[in-house]
Scaffold this motif. Structure first.
Motif, mmCIF file in Angstrom:
data_model
loop_
_atom_site.group_PDB
_atom_site.id
_atom_site.type_symbol
_atom_site.label_atom_id
_atom_site.label_comp_id
_atom_site.label_asym_id
_atom_site.label_seq_id
_atom_site.Cartn_x
_atom_site.Cartn_y
_atom_site.Cartn_z
ATOM 1 N N PHE A 111 -33.851 26.984 16.382
ATOM 2 C CA PHE A 111 -34.111 27.887 15.263
ATOM 3 C C PHE A 111 -35.348 28.732 15.549
ATOM 4 C CE2 PHE A 111 -36.566 24.075 14.497
ATOM 5 C CZ PHE A 111 -37.747 24.504 13.921
ATOM 6 N N GLU A 112 -35.501 29.805 14.778
ATOM 7 C CA GLU A 112 -36.679 30.672 14.867
ATOM 8 C C GLU A 112 -37.461 30.562 13.574
ATOM 9 O OE1 GLU A 112 -37.859 35.366 15.731
ATOM 10 O OE2 GLU A 112 -35.850 34.607 16.209
ATOM 11 N N PHE A 113 -38.777 30.428 13.693
ATOM 12 C CA PHE A 113 -39.624 30.216 12.516
ATOM 13 C C PHE A 113 -40.984 30.847 12.793
ATOM 14 C CE2 PHE A 113 -42.415 27.402 9.891
ATOM 15 C CZ PHE A 113 -41.854 27.692 8.654
ATOM 16 N N ASP A 114 -41.427 31.703 11.878
ATOM 17 C CA ASP A 114 -42.712 32.386 12.016
ATOM 18 C C ASP A 114 -42.849 33.085 13.370
ATOM 19 O OD1 ASP A 114 -43.500 31.695 9.490
ATOM 20 O OD2 ASP A 114 -44.746 29.995 10.108
ATOM 21 N N GLY A 115 -41.746 33.690 13.819
ATOM 22 C CA GLY A 115 -41.780 34.473 15.037
ATOM 23 C C GLY A 115 -41.704 33.688 16.332
ATOM 24 N N PRO A 152 -44.784 17.864 21.063
ATOM 25 C CA PRO A 152 -44.284 18.375 19.783
ATOM 26 C C PRO A 152 -45.273 19.343 19.135
ATOM 27 C CG PRO A 152 -43.994 15.994 19.909
ATOM 28 C CD PRO A 152 -44.865 16.387 21.070
ATOM 29 N N ALA A 153 -44.729 20.414 18.570
ATOM 30 C CA ALA A 153 -45.543 21.311 17.758
ATOM 31 C C ALA A 153 -45.866 20.647 16.422
ATOM 32 C CB ALA A 153 -44.808 22.625 17.534
ATOM 33 N N TRP A 154 -44.914 19.908 15.899
ATOM 34 C CA TRP A 154 -45.139 19.047 14.743
ATOM 35 C C TRP A 154 -44.023 18.017 14.669
ATOM 36 C CZ3 TRP A 154 -43.325 24.089 13.794
ATOM 37 C CH2 TRP A 154 -42.163 24.219 13.054
ATOM 38 N N SER A 155 -44.284 16.944 13.958
ATOM 39 C CA SER A 155 -43.303 15.883 13.736
ATOM 40 C C SER A 155 -43.240 15.566 12.255
ATOM 41 C CB SER A 155 -43.664 14.618 14.529
ATOM 42 O OG SER A 155 -43.582 14.843 15.921
ATOM 43 N N ILE A 156 -42.107 15.048 11.833
ATOM 44 C CA ILE A 156 -41.883 14.696 10.432
ATOM 45 C C ILE A 156 -41.414 13.257 10.369
ATOM 46 C CG2 ILE A 156 -40.517 15.170 8.359
ATOM 47 C CD1 ILE A 156 -40.186 18.063 9.457
ATOM 48 N N ALA A 157 -42.093 12.440 9.608
ATOM 49 C CA ALA A 157 -41.665 11.069 9.339
ATOM 50 C C ALA A 157 -41.073 11.029 7.928
ATOM 51 C CB ALA A 157 -42.836 10.097 9.457
ATOM 52 N N LYS A 185 -21.661 7.059 8.203
ATOM 53 C CA LYS A 185 -20.650 6.036 7.928
ATOM 54 C C LYS A 185 -20.218 5.964 6.475
ATOM 55 C CE LYS A 185 -22.262 3.281 11.833
ATOM 56 N NZ LYS A 185 -22.960 2.062 12.274
ATOM 57 N N ARG A 186 -21.022 6.470 5.566
ATOM 58 C CA ARG A 186 -20.636 6.396 4.158
ATOM 59 C C ARG A 186 -19.591 7.462 3.851
ATOM 60 N NH1 ARG A 186 -26.032 4.704 0.716
ATOM 61 N NH2 ARG A 186 -26.787 3.145 2.210
ATOM 62 N N GLN A 187 -18.641 7.109 2.999
ATOM 63 C CA GLN A 187 -17.564 8.023 2.635
ATOM 64 C C GLN A 187 -17.544 8.238 1.129
ATOM 65 O OE1 GLN A 187 -15.830 9.755 4.763
ATOM 66 N NE2 GLN A 187 -16.773 8.725 6.532
ATOM 67 N N PRO A 188 -17.560 9.507 0.693
ATOM 68 C CA PRO A 188 -17.684 10.705 1.520
ATOM 69 C C PRO A 188 -19.096 10.835 2.096
ATOM 70 C CG PRO A 188 -17.797 11.302 -0.796
ATOM 71 C CD PRO A 188 -17.467 9.840 -0.757
ATOM 72 N N PRO A 189 -19.230 11.588 3.188
ATOM 73 C CA PRO A 189 -20.563 11.766 3.768
ATOM 74 C C PRO A 189 -21.515 12.424 2.778
ATOM 75 C CG PRO A 189 -18.845 12.519 5.275
ATOM 76 C CD PRO A 189 -18.179 12.268 3.960
ATOM 77 N N GLU A 190 -22.785 12.039 2.885
ATOM 78 C CA GLU A 190 -23.806 12.544 1.960
ATOM 79 C C GLU A 190 -24.665 13.600 2.645
ATOM 80 O OE1 GLU A 190 -25.095 8.453 -0.207
ATOM 81 O OE2 GLU A 190 -25.111 8.508 1.977
ATOM 82 N N LEU A 191 -25.093 14.590 1.875
ATOM 83 C CA LEU A 191 -25.969 15.641 2.373
ATOM 84 C C LEU A 191 -27.357 15.463 1.779
ATOM 85 C CD1 LEU A 191 -26.253 18.370 3.944
ATOM 86 C CD2 LEU A 191 -25.776 19.499 1.750
ATOM 87 N N PHE A 192 -28.366 15.520 2.653
ATOM 88 C CA PHE A 192 -29.766 15.394 2.253
ATOM 89 C C PHE A 192 -30.553 16.576 2.792
ATOM 90 C CE2 PHE A 192 -28.099 11.137 2.281
ATOM 91 C CZ PHE A 192 -28.727 10.489 1.223
ATOM 92 N N SER A 193 -31.759 16.778 2.251
ATOM 93 C CA SER A 193 -32.617 17.843 2.761
ATOM 94 C C SER A 193 -34.056 17.363 2.856
ATOM 95 C CB SER A 193 -32.545 19.088 1.874
ATOM 96 O OG SER A 193 -33.211 18.881 0.642
ATOM 97 N N LEU A 194 -34.789 18.038 3.749
ATOM 98 C CA LEU A 194 -36.229 17.852 3.921
ATOM 99 C C LEU A 194 -36.854 19.217 4.137
ATOM 100 C CD1 LEU A 194 -36.220 14.884 6.475
ATOM 101 C CD2 LEU A 194 -37.227 14.770 4.179
ATOM 102 N N PRO A 195 -38.133 19.377 3.788
ATOM 103 C CA PRO A 195 -38.806 20.638 4.104
ATOM 104 C C PRO A 195 -39.019 20.768 5.613
ATOM 105 C CG PRO A 195 -40.356 19.067 3.175
ATOM 106 C CD PRO A 195 -38.996 18.445 3.033
ATOM 107 N N LEU A 196 -38.892 21.995 6.107
ATOM 108 C CA LEU A 196 -39.027 22.233 7.536
ATOM 109 C C LEU A 196 -40.468 22.108 8.014
ATOM 110 C CD1 LEU A 196 -37.903 23.126 10.275
ATOM 111 C CD2 LEU A 196 -37.998 25.490 9.462
ATOM 112 N N ARG A 197 -41.417 22.538 7.199
ATOM 113 C CA ARG A 197 -42.827 22.519 7.639
ATOM 114 C C ARG A 197 -43.689 21.883 6.565
ATOM 115 N NH1 ARG A 197 -46.604 21.802 10.834
ATOM 116 N NH2 ARG A 197 -47.401 23.387 12.240
ATOM 117 N N PRO A 198 -43.579 20.568 6.397
ATOM 118 C CA PRO A 198 -44.378 19.889 5.367
ATOM 119 C C PRO A 198 -45.811 19.683 5.833
ATOM 120 C CG PRO A 198 -43.117 18.291 6.600
ATOM 121 C CD PRO A 198 -42.725 19.637 7.146
ATOM 122 N N PRO A 199 -46.699 19.305 4.925
ATOM 123 C CA PRO A 199 -48.069 18.966 5.334
ATOM 124 C C PRO A 199 -48.069 17.833 6.353
ATOM 125 C CG PRO A 199 -47.928 19.184 2.940
ATOM 126 C CD PRO A 199 -46.522 19.218 3.461
ATOM 127 N N ALA A 200 -48.955 17.905 7.310
ATOM 128 C CA ALA A 200 -49.006 16.900 8.375
ATOM 129 C C ALA A 200 -49.410 15.541 7.815
ATOM 130 C CB ALA A 200 -49.994 17.331 9.453
#
Length: 314
Positions: A111-115, A152-157, A185-200
């Motif tokens: 992906f492209e982010f902030d140029g 890594p430029a950054w990591s997310i836990a 493995k769960r049916q139906p599959p579940e969709l989750f989200s996380l912020p791309l650039r959270p605080p370190a």
């Protein structure tokens, strides 16, 4: 994760298996008993993965910096590394990712982010459902295709909101600043989200957005012929977001699903609608999927060597 064979034995197996692989590909790229019932996209053989270093591939992303270059990584039990390959499957360079612990890498996104152009590595596999925390690592895409080391430029836990689950499918929507994760493995599959650039330094909790509609159920005839295989056909093994940010591609062991997102809609709305579903071409354990940089097709390959590398036009 599989027990690794001695190199000499692996080379012999590749030599013996290669004619069978090419025969299966030449035979139409798909299972003949599937085509009558379900659509099949146009699939061309772009190349074949033969390099023994490319065994157990579990993540694929097309480069946004180098023409006709793909990024791959392998499964857990191997060193933390990224491979640059050409679109015929030939390895160009290997990059060691330093400062991270590799537990079970399962997907890769470009992906492209902030140029700047980045690759996101998803250390999210959890076959036993035991991991309390998981990691995502973002590295800047290398400008030069020569063996090197990356940091890594950054990591997310992060953790799941309601207990452990396996996840092999991750995509990045950089325009919305969002990482999308699909359970396996769960049916139906579940969709989750996380912020791309959270605080370190923060331990995040993934937000559940909803479930994926339209994932094909096991076919009764396939259940009779190959019950074990049929039961896992609908498990999600990879995901990728089109370069224009409008279509989420999801791979299972047997199918390709495309979820378009309407203007103004979010991803929860998009995956709640019926997707376009088609049968994948033949793959030895379909594990890796990524949109081409031009957005007109997708690359796909499997976990075992030798493995065909397809370019699929949906």
């Amino acid at each position: 994760m599989r027990r690794r064979l001695p190199a000499s034995l692996s080379r012999s197996i590749v030599a013996i298996a290669m004619p069978a692989v090419l025969a299966l590909v030449a035979g139409g790229c798909a299972r003949s008993d599937d085509v009558e019932d379900e659509g099949q996209p146009h699939a061309e053989l772009s190349g074949v993965l033969l390099d023994l270093q490319l065994d157990e591939i579990s993540g694929l992303a097309a480069s946004h910096r180098h023409d006709d270059v793909l990024w791959l990584h392998d499964d857990g039990g191997n060193p933390p590394r990224l491979f640059a390959v050409n679109d015929r499957g030939g390895r160009l360079a290997t990059f060691r990712v330093e400062g991270v612990t590799k537990t079970d890498w399962e997907d890769l996104a470009a992906f492209e982010f902030d140029g700047k152009r980045y690759l996101l590595i998803a250390d999210t596999g959890d076959n036993g459902g035991l991991r309390r925390t998981l990691q995502l690592h973002v590295v800047e895409e290398p400008a030069t295709l020569e063996n090197a080391r990356l940091q890594p430029a950054w990591s997310i836990a992060f953790r799941w909101p309601d207990g452990a689950r396996d996840c092999e499918a991750v995509a990045v929507d950089a325009r919305r600043g969002e990482i999308l994760l699909v359970s396996k493995k769960r049916q139906p599959p579940e969709l989750f989200s996380l912020p791309l650039r959270p605080p370190a330094g923060e331990l995040l909790t993934a937000q559940r957005l909803g479930t994926l509609s339209g994932v094909p159920a096991p076919d009764p005839e396939r259940l009779k012929r190959a019950p074990r295989r049929a039961r896992i056909d609908s498990q999600v093994t990879a995901a990728s977001l089109s370069p224009d940010g409008r279509t989420l591609a999801v791979m299972t062991y047997r199918h390709l699903l495309l979820f378009p997102r309407a203007e103004g809609a979010n991803w929860a709305d998009a995956v709640a609608q019926a997707p376009r579903v088609s049968v994948l071409p033949w793959l030895p354990q379909a594990e890796a999927l990524g949109w081409a940089a031009d957005g007109g097709s997708l690359y796909a390959t499997g976990e075992f060597i030798p493995a065909p590398l397809y370019r699929i036009t949906p």
